[in-house]
Enzyme design. Sequence first.
Site, mmCIF file in Angstrom:
data_model
loop_
_atom_site.group_PDB
_atom_site.id
_atom_site.type_symbol
_atom_site.label_atom_id
_atom_site.label_comp_id
_atom_site.label_asym_id
_atom_site.label_seq_id
_atom_site.Cartn_x
_atom_site.Cartn_y
_atom_site.Cartn_z
ATOM 1 N N SER A 13 1.220 -1.529 -0.389
ATOM 2 C CA SER A 13 0.043 -0.118 0.004
ATOM 3 C C SER A 13 0.797 1.260 -0.136
ATOM 4 O O SER A 13 1.873 1.635 -1.018
ATOM 5 C CB SER A 13 -0.956 0.245 1.568
ATOM 6 O OG SER A 13 -1.731 0.736 1.174
ATOM 7 N N HIS A 53 -2.330 -1.183 -3.348
ATOM 8 C CA HIS A 53 -3.312 -0.217 -3.684
ATOM 9 C C HIS A 53 -3.248 1.721 -4.095
ATOM 10 O O HIS A 53 -2.501 1.623 -3.701
ATOM 11 C CB HIS A 53 -3.757 -0.012 -1.779
ATOM 12 C CG HIS A 53 -4.558 -0.939 -0.563
ATOM 13 N ND1 HIS A 53 -4.047 -1.084 0.291
ATOM 14 C CD2 HIS A 53 -4.565 -2.375 -1.340
ATOM 15 C CE1 HIS A 53 -4.429 -2.051 0.927
ATOM 16 N NE2 HIS A 53 -5.329 -3.156 0.249
ATOM 17 N N ASP A 64 -4.580 -4.599 5.282
ATOM 18 C CA ASP A 64 -4.881 -5.217 4.237
ATOM 19 C C ASP A 64 -3.882 -7.024 4.283
ATOM 20 O O ASP A 64 -2.504 -6.425 3.870
ATOM 21 C CB ASP A 64 -5.233 -5.035 3.522
ATOM 22 C CG ASP A 64 -5.935 -5.883 2.317
ATOM 23 O OD1 ASP A 64 -6.565 -6.741 2.374
ATOM 24 O OD2 ASP A 64 -5.782 -5.180 1.173
#
Length: 385
Positions: free
Chosen positions: A194, A220, A316
Site C-alpha cells: 500500500s 492499493h 490488509d
Amino acid sequence: MAHLSRIKRKHCVNPVNTQPQSDRIGAVKRVAIVDDDAAFRMWVRRMLTADSRFIVVAEAANALEAREVVRTARPDVLTLDVEMPGMNGLEFLARLMAVHPMPVVMMSGRTKQGGANAIHALSIGAVDCIHKPETGCDRDTVRSICDRIHLAACSRVIARAQPVPRPDLSPVSSLTSGPHGQCRRGSLIVIGASTGGVAALETVLHDLAANGPPVMIVQHMPGPFMVSFVERLNRSLPQRVHLAFDGAVLARGDIALAPGFQLHTTLAREDGRWVCRLRPDEGRALHCPSVDVLFASVVEHAKSVSAALLTGLGRDGANSMKQLHDAGAFTIAQDEDSCVVFGMPRAAIAEGAVSRVVPLNRIGSVLRQHHDGPRAPATRRGGQV
C-alpha cells in the site's frame, strides 16, 4: 541542490512556528503548499485549515520558493504540484529527496501523462499522489484527501542513494519455520503493498529471477495509476508485466498486478495452470482490490506459494497470510526500518503469520533464493510454470 539556499520570497506565507518537526502521530501537522496556481493553493489551504489535524505554515509558487519554505518553515509534509514553470515538481522532488528526505504528496492532473508523472514521483520518494479535483469536491472526497495528507505527514521517508538498492548481507529475522520446500512446478509468489509500495515493489521485483515463478501483486492505488505503473515496470524489467484480467494465464516470467477499478483479483489452479479471476467488490472487504482476498484464494495450494507483505497502512493481507503460513506457505514481512508505513507488516507479525522479517533490499533476493537459487539470466521472458 547541494543545500537549501536563501532566496527572496514573494508568495511565501511567514512561518507561524519554528518548533522542530514532530514525529508524534497525534501532533498537529505542519503543511507547506507548493503550486503555481494561486487559486488552487487557496483551495488546499481552506481545506486543510478546516481540519484540526493541520496547520498551514507556508506556501510557494515555484521550486525556488519551495526550497526556502523547506528550510525556514520546517513542514512535516509538502503538497507539491507536478507541473510548474522552471524546475518542475518531479525534478524538485528528486533533488529534495537527495538532500532532505521528507514526506511529500504530489498533486497530479488526470491525464495519461499525469498518471505517468505520478508513478515516477512515487518511485523516487513521494509518499502519495492525489489527482487534482476537476470540479468541486464533496465532503467524503475532502475527508479522503485530508486523511491521505495526514497519513503522509506521519510516514517515515527513507533516503535512497540509488533508485534500486542492491541486496546487502545484513541478517533477516526468522520468526517461525514450516514445511517450505524449493521451487517446483506450480510455484507462485503473491505480494501485497500500500503506502510506499511503488518504490518498494520496484526494489523487490528488480531482484527476482527473469524466468522465475509467476508473481501476482495487489497494490492499493487507483486503476489509472496502475496502468502507468505497469507501463513503467515493463520498460525496466525483463519479465512480462501486465494488468490481470479475467482468464489470464500466468506462466513463469509473468508479473501481474490487480487492476483495481472496483474489482478483486483472485487466482485459481485450473488444468495445472495459475489463472486470474476478477470479481466485483461486494462491500465486505475494506479495500478493493484486497490483499486478503488474493491471499485467501491460494491457501489451498499454500505449499507452492510464497507471500510477502510490504509497506502500507492498516492490516490488509494479515489474516489471509496467517492462513497461508499455517498451511505451509513461505511468508515474508518487510521490516519496520525500511517501511514508509509499518502497518500491514506489523499486523501480520502480530498474527504469527510471518516466517521471516526482511529488510526491503533483501526481499527480492530471499524470494529468488527460496524458489530458484541464484538469479537466472535476464534473456528469457516467460515459459511454462
